[in-house]
Scaffold this motif. Structure first.
Motif, PDB file in Angstrom:
ATOM      1  N   VAL A 150      31.353 126.981  60.577  1.00 30.02           N
ATOM      2  CA  VAL A 150      30.993 127.950  59.537  1.00 30.02           C
ATOM      3  C   VAL A 150      29.828 127.410  58.717  1.00 30.02           C
ATOM      4  O   VAL A 150      28.874 128.146  58.389  1.00 30.02           O
ATOM      5  N   LYS A 151      29.860 126.122  58.413  1.00 30.54           N
ATOM      6  CA  LYS A 151      28.763 125.538  57.610  1.00 30.54           C
ATOM      7  C   LYS A 151      27.433 125.626  58.378  1.00 30.54           C
ATOM      8  O   LYS A 151      26.385 125.929  57.798  1.00 30.54           O
ATOM      9  N   ALA A 152      27.508 125.365  59.696  1.00 32.50           N
ATOM     10  CA  ALA A 152      26.284 125.469  60.510  1.00 32.50           C
ATOM     11  C   ALA A 152      25.781 126.908  60.524  1.00 32.50           C
ATOM     12  O   ALA A 152      24.577 127.171  60.371  1.00 32.50           O
ATOM     13  N   ALA A 153      26.709 127.830  60.684  1.00 35.04           N
ATOM     14  CA  ALA A 153      26.316 129.245  60.736  1.00 35.04           C
ATOM     15  C   ALA A 153      25.736 129.689  59.387  1.00 35.04           C
ATOM     16  O   ALA A 153      24.775 130.465  59.326  1.00 35.04           O
ATOM     17  N   ARG A 154      26.311 129.201  58.316  1.00 37.29           N
ATOM     18  CA  ARG A 154      25.819 129.535  56.969  1.00 37.29           C
ATOM     19  C   ARG A 154      24.383 129.055  56.790  1.00 37.29           C
ATOM     20  O   ARG A 154      23.521 129.748  56.275  1.00 37.29           O
ATOM     21  N   LYS A 155      24.124 127.828  57.274  1.00 39.55           N
ATOM     22  CA  LYS A 155      22.777 127.268  57.163  1.00 39.55           C
ATOM     23  C   LYS A 155      21.797 128.092  58.017  1.00 39.55           C
ATOM     24  O   LYS A 155      20.706 128.436  57.566  1.00 39.55           O
ATOM     25  N   ALA A 156      22.231 128.409  59.215  1.00 37.46           N
ATOM     26  CA  ALA A 156      21.338 129.162  60.125  1.00 37.46           C
ATOM     27  C   ALA A 156      21.039 130.558  59.583  1.00 37.46           C
ATOM     28  O   ALA A 156      19.972 131.124  59.848  1.00 37.46           O
ATOM     29  N   PHE A 157      21.962 131.101  58.819  1.00 40.76           N
ATOM     30  CA  PHE A 157      21.765 132.455  58.278  1.00 40.76           C
ATOM     31  C   PHE A 157      20.506 132.542  57.408  1.00 40.76           C
ATOM     32  O   PHE A 157      19.810 133.561  57.398  1.00 40.76           O
ATOM     33  N   LYS A 158      20.227 131.439  56.711  1.00 40.09           N
ATOM     34  CA  LYS A 158      19.069 131.436  55.798  1.00 40.09           C
ATOM     35  C   LYS A 158      17.779 131.823  56.524  1.00 40.09           C
ATOM     36  O   LYS A 158      16.917 132.476  55.948  1.00 40.09           O
ATOM     37  N   THR A 159      17.630 131.370  57.766  1.00 40.73           N
ATOM     38  CA  THR A 159      16.383 131.678  58.485  1.00 40.73           C
ATOM     39  C   THR A 159      16.537 132.873  59.431  1.00 40.73           C
ATOM     40  O   THR A 159      15.624 133.693  59.547  1.00 40.73           O
ATOM     41  N   TRP A 160      17.695 132.980  60.059  1.00 35.73           N
ATOM     42  CA  TRP A 160      17.895 134.059  61.048  1.00 35.73           C
ATOM     43  C   TRP A 160      17.771 135.439  60.379  1.00 35.73           C
ATOM     44  O   TRP A 160      17.248 136.373  60.945  1.00 35.73           O
ATOM     45  N   LEU A 187      15.803 136.377  58.238  1.00 33.71           N
ATOM     46  CA  LEU A 187      14.414 136.743  57.969  1.00 33.71           C
ATOM     47  C   LEU A 187      13.602 137.020  59.238  1.00 33.71           C
ATOM     48  O   LEU A 187      12.451 137.447  59.163  1.00 33.71           O
ATOM     49  N   VAL A 188      14.191 136.757  60.396  1.00 39.05           N
ATOM     50  CA  VAL A 188      13.487 137.044  61.660  1.00 39.05           C
ATOM     51  C   VAL A 188      13.386 138.569  61.788  1.00 39.05           C
ATOM     52  O   VAL A 188      14.380 139.272  61.585  1.00 39.05           O
ATOM     53  N   PRO A 189      12.198 139.104  62.112  1.00 41.82           N
ATOM     54  CA  PRO A 189      12.102 140.565  62.250  1.00 41.82           C
ATOM     55  C   PRO A 189      13.110 141.095  63.259  1.00 41.82           C
ATOM     56  O   PRO A 189      13.335 140.484  64.318  1.00 41.82           O
ATOM     57  N   ALA A 190      13.727 142.218  62.914  1.00 45.59           N
ATOM     58  CA  ALA A 190      14.773 142.765  63.784  1.00 45.59           C
ATOM     59  C   ALA A 190      14.254 142.996  65.205  1.00 45.59           C
ATOM     60  O   ALA A 190      14.982 142.794  66.182  1.00 45.59           O
ATOM     61  N   PHE A 228      17.918 150.251  52.673  1.00 48.58           N
ATOM     62  CA  PHE A 228      17.672 149.351  53.813  1.00 48.58           C
ATOM     63  C   PHE A 228      19.007 148.854  54.333  1.00 48.58           C
ATOM     64  O   PHE A 228      19.970 148.763  53.579  1.00 48.58           O
ATOM     65  N   ARG A 229      19.041 148.482  55.596  1.00 52.58           N
ATOM     66  CA  ARG A 229      20.229 147.820  56.157  1.00 52.58           C
ATOM     67  C   ARG A 229      19.982 146.316  56.103  1.00 52.58           C
ATOM     68  O   ARG A 229      18.998 145.825  56.630  1.00 52.58           O
ATOM     69  N   MET A 230      20.864 145.590  55.435  1.00 49.64           N
ATOM     70  CA  MET A 230      20.676 144.154  55.248  1.00 49.64           C
ATOM     71  C   MET A 230      21.713 143.379  56.070  1.00 49.64           C
ATOM     72  O   MET A 230      22.864 143.830  56.196  1.00 49.64           O
ATOM     73  N   PRO A 231      21.343 142.172  56.546  1.00 47.61           N
ATOM     74  CA  PRO A 231      22.358 141.296  57.150  1.00 47.61           C
ATOM     75  C   PRO A 231      23.391 140.911  56.096  1.00 47.61           C
ATOM     76  O   PRO A 231      23.088 140.934  54.897  1.00 47.61           O
ATOM     77  N   ILE A 232      24.579 140.524  56.525  1.00 44.41           N
ATOM     78  CA  ILE A 232      25.640 140.226  55.555  1.00 44.41           C
ATOM     79  C   ILE A 232      25.873 138.722  55.394  1.00 44.41           C
ATOM     80  O   ILE A 232      26.050 138.225  54.295  1.00 44.41           O
ATOM     81  N   GLY A 233      25.902 137.998  56.499  1.00 45.96           N
ATOM     82  CA  GLY A 233      26.164 136.555  56.390  1.00 45.96           C
ATOM     83  C   GLY A 233      26.796 136.020  57.668  1.00 45.96           C
ATOM     84  O   GLY A 233      26.325 136.295  58.769  1.00 45.96           O
ATOM     85  N   VAL A 234      27.904 135.295  57.506  1.00 47.87           N
ATOM     86  CA  VAL A 234      28.574 134.682  58.673  1.00 47.87           C
ATOM     87  C   VAL A 234      29.677 135.628  59.145  1.00 47.87           C
ATOM     88  O   VAL A 234      30.556 136.015  58.362  1.00 47.87           O
ATOM     89  N   ALA A 235      29.617 135.964  60.431  1.00 49.12           N
ATOM     90  CA  ALA A 235      30.626 136.857  61.011  1.00 49.12           C
ATOM     91  C   ALA A 235      31.613 136.039  61.835  1.00 49.12           C
ATOM     92  O   ALA A 235      31.204 135.294  62.735  1.00 49.12           O
ATOM     93  N   GLY A 245      21.205 140.407  62.082  1.00 48.01           N
ATOM     94  CA  GLY A 245      20.736 139.274  61.285  1.00 48.01           C
ATOM     95  C   GLY A 245      21.843 138.382  60.750  1.00 48.01           C
ATOM     96  O   GLY A 245      21.592 137.508  59.918  1.00 48.01           O
ATOM     97  N   ASN A 246      23.077 138.615  61.208  1.00 44.98           N
ATOM     98  CA  ASN A 246      24.180 137.725  60.815  1.00 44.98           C
ATOM     99  C   ASN A 246      24.239 136.542  61.770  1.00 44.98           C
ATOM    100  O   ASN A 246      23.701 136.602  62.875  1.00 44.98           O
ATOM    101  N   THR A 247      24.934 135.500  61.379  1.00 44.17           N
ATOM    102  CA  THR A 247      25.229 134.420  62.322  1.00 44.17           C
ATOM    103  C   THR A 247      26.715 134.481  62.665  1.00 44.17           C
ATOM    104  O   THR A 247      27.494 135.159  61.990  1.00 44.17           O
ATOM    105  N   VAL A 248      27.093 133.779  63.734  1.00 45.95           N
ATOM    106  CA  VAL A 248      28.381 134.051  64.363  1.00 45.95           C
ATOM    107  C   VAL A 248      29.205 132.786  64.587  1.00 45.95           C
ATOM    108  O   VAL A 248      28.680 131.762  65.016  1.00 45.95           O
ATOM    109  N   VAL A 249      30.497 132.897  64.260  1.00 48.69           N
ATOM    110  CA  VAL A 249      31.483 131.904  64.724  1.00 48.69           C
ATOM    111  C   VAL A 249      32.506 132.688  65.541  1.00 48.69           C
ATOM    112  O   VAL A 249      33.161 133.594  65.032  1.00 48.69           O
ATOM    113  N   PHE A 250      32.609 132.337  66.793  1.00 48.92           N
ATOM    114  CA  PHE A 250      33.360 133.137  67.774  1.00 48.92           C
ATOM    115  C   PHE A 250      34.580 132.356  68.239  1.00 48.92           C
ATOM    116  O   PHE A 250      34.464 131.243  68.727  1.00 48.92           O
TER     117      PHE A 250
END
Ligand code: NAD
Length: 510
Positions: free
Chosen positions: A64-74, A76-79, A153-160, A184-189
């Protein structure tokens, strides 16, 4: 998980099984527990798929911590750039389609034709995500005030956090992870313990397609040790779960207490209605496919056949003859119609429901026993089973069995058919066979289900259409189609005032 009984585990042998790992913070790694479990093919206990980590809450926390960190940049990547990754993902899955399907059949048992379909559904979902990447529409709306605009606008939410069952090992994780990432969310599956190898394959391909390593994490293990910590983790913003209603309730209360967004796709007890004017040949084909495809282990499986009196006896006879001809066996054998149950517990459940049906006084038309053919000697096989004379209050008419057991109920007319169809706590899929357009439209309106097929089986979802159910089947969200993009994104409302004055809504204009 597909572990053999102790008496047969010694028989497991051959090449050293592959050691699978978690993927956390951009690296394949073991669990901090150091513990593992073996997964065996349900069609042949001697065939070991591999060993998998038994992870715990520490692994979850790292992911989750890794995904949270990755969310900061992911985020902002254009959809559209995120979308291009899913075009590549679709291409990769097309390239490897048959390998994926073969491994999936080996891992969870359903026949190759169906695992090819499962994989195709993931491919379709990838290409759909590619298309949707340029369609994450908001609204622009005139303001009630002059020189001012309103938009969303549709915004990413965070860690899914994604928690999945074993019966669609490619399609369901794809339904969740592709739109989650695309938005634009990051994932823990956390995949089901019975189908972890297919899940790993999906993650490997996502990485190859270009998803940044921290943005997708996979953790193997149980619902208790991995699922619950994932739901309860304060840095997980949303949960998408598919599985049983019982677990769904638990997840809902845990997520609800933390005010998390949660999507629940749960169980079913799906009816196929056949009216006197229905095409019986088609109705038979649909019932066989709906009830015994995936060995009845589909949330949309046909588990109740509701037949109008005028065609009841004839259709039951046709069903008996056709069901008796179905051949159980390894899903990789082209001669096989019906694969094994996924594990021993699932076969025990089926056996116990057959006993319940007999005790309740239903009439066993065919099946009702384990398959003892030579090709079934080392797997969790059970003969496709049909009960007639089932009444609406019997447990086999109301409870989800999740196996190859079909309950037939006889009704006098259309109204009774609808009433019987609705007499369950679930409401996922449904179908009706009739040539009468008026009754077809009344059925579309009156059957309590998220999905109704006219002159089709209860199964056959298409990836671009909303998928989900009413009543105890879920909590109102839909997977699939455009609707799942609403779940995985948050609406942000923007007001732009270019009047040069501080305008006050509801005051200045009245
Ligand atoms: P399950 O509910 O036992 O498990 C589903 C997933 O949840 C697994 O990954 C499991 O490890 C995890 N889990 C279990 N307990 C948990 C807990 N307390 N907290 C968090 N996670 C937990 O279901 P299953 O046996 O894997 O799948 C069969 C069920 O799934 C059936 O009821 C079927 O109808 C349903 N299903 C529904 C849909 C749908 O879209 N509506 C699709 C497929 C399957």
């Amino acid at each position: 998980m597909n572990s053999p009984t102790p008496s047969t585990s010694a028989a497991a042998g051959g090449a050293t099984p592959r050691k699978f790992q978690n993927f956390i913070a951009g690296k394949w790694c073991d669990s901090v527990t150091g513990e593992t479990y073996e997964n065996h093919s349900p069609a042949n206990w001697k065939d070991i798929i591999g060993t998998f980590p038994r992870s715990n809450e520490e692994d979850v926390d790292r992911a989750v911590k890794a995904a949270r960190k990755a969310f900061k940049t992911w985020r902002l990547v254009p959809a559209a750039d995120r979308g291009n990754i899913f075009q590549r993902m679709g291409d990769l899955m097309v390239k490897h389609k048959e390998d994926i399907a073969r491994e999936m059949t080996r891992e969870m048992g359903k026949v190759l034709k169906e695992t090819m379909g499962d994989t195709q559904e993931a491919i379709d979902t990838a290409y759909y995500a590619f298309g949707e990447s340029r369609r994450l529409f908001g609204h622009t709306v005139p303001s009630e005030l002059p020189n001012k605009n309103c938009m969303t606008f549709r915004m990413p939410i965070g860690v899914a956090g994604l928690i999945t069952p074993w019966n669609f090992p490619s399609a369901i994780p794809a339904w969740k992870s592709f739109p989650a990432l695309l938005c634009g969310n990051t994932v823990v599956f956390k995949p089901a313990s019975d189908t972890p190898a297919t899940a790993v394959r999906l993650v490997e391909l996502l990485l190859e397609a270009g998803v940044p390593p921290d943005a997708v994490n996979i953790i193997h293990g149980s619902g208790r040790k991995v699922g619950i910590p994932l739901i309860e983790h304060p840095e997980v913003d949303l949960i998408s779960f598919t599985g049983s209603s019982e677990v769904g309730r638990d997840i809902s209360s845990r997520a609800g207490a933390r005010l998390k967004r949660v999507s629940l796709e749960l169980g079913g007890k799906n009816p196929q209605i056949v009216l006197d004017d229905g095409n019986l040949d088609l109705a038979l084909e649909a019932a066989l496919w709906g009830a015994f495809g995936t060995t009845g282990q589909r949330c949309t499986a046909t588990s109740r056949l509701i037949i109008q009196a005028g065609v009841h006896d004839k259709l039951v006879d046709m069903l008996k003859n056709a069901t008796n001809k179905l051949r159980c066996g390894d899903g990789l054998d082209p001669k096989t119609d019906v694969g094994p149950l996924v594990n021993e517990a699932q076969r025990d459940t089926v056996e116990s429901y057959v006993k319940i049906g007999l005790d309740e006084g239903a009439k066993l038309v065919c099946g009702g026993e384990r398959d003892t053919s030579p090709q079934c000697a080392n797997g969790w096989f059970y003969r496709p089973t049909v009960f007639a004379g089932v009444t609406p209050e019997m447990r086999i008419a109301k409870e989800e069995i999740f196996g190859p057991v079909l309950s037939v109920l006889k009704v006098k007319d259309f109204d009774e058919a609808i009433a019987v169809a609705n007499n369950v706590d679930y409401g996922l899929s449904s179908s009706i066979f009739t040539q009468d357009v008026n009754r077809a439209f009344r059925a579309m309106r009156d059957i309590e289900a998220g999905i109704t097929y006219i002159n089709g089986a209860t199964i056959g979802a298409e990836c671009h259409m909303p998928f989900g159910g009413v009543k105890d089947t879920g909590n109102g969200h839909r997977e699939g189609g455009w609707t799942v993009y609403e779940f995985f994104s948050e609406i942000k409302t923007i007001y732009v005032d270019f009047s040069g004055t501080l305008q006050k809504a509801q005051i200045d204009n009245y």
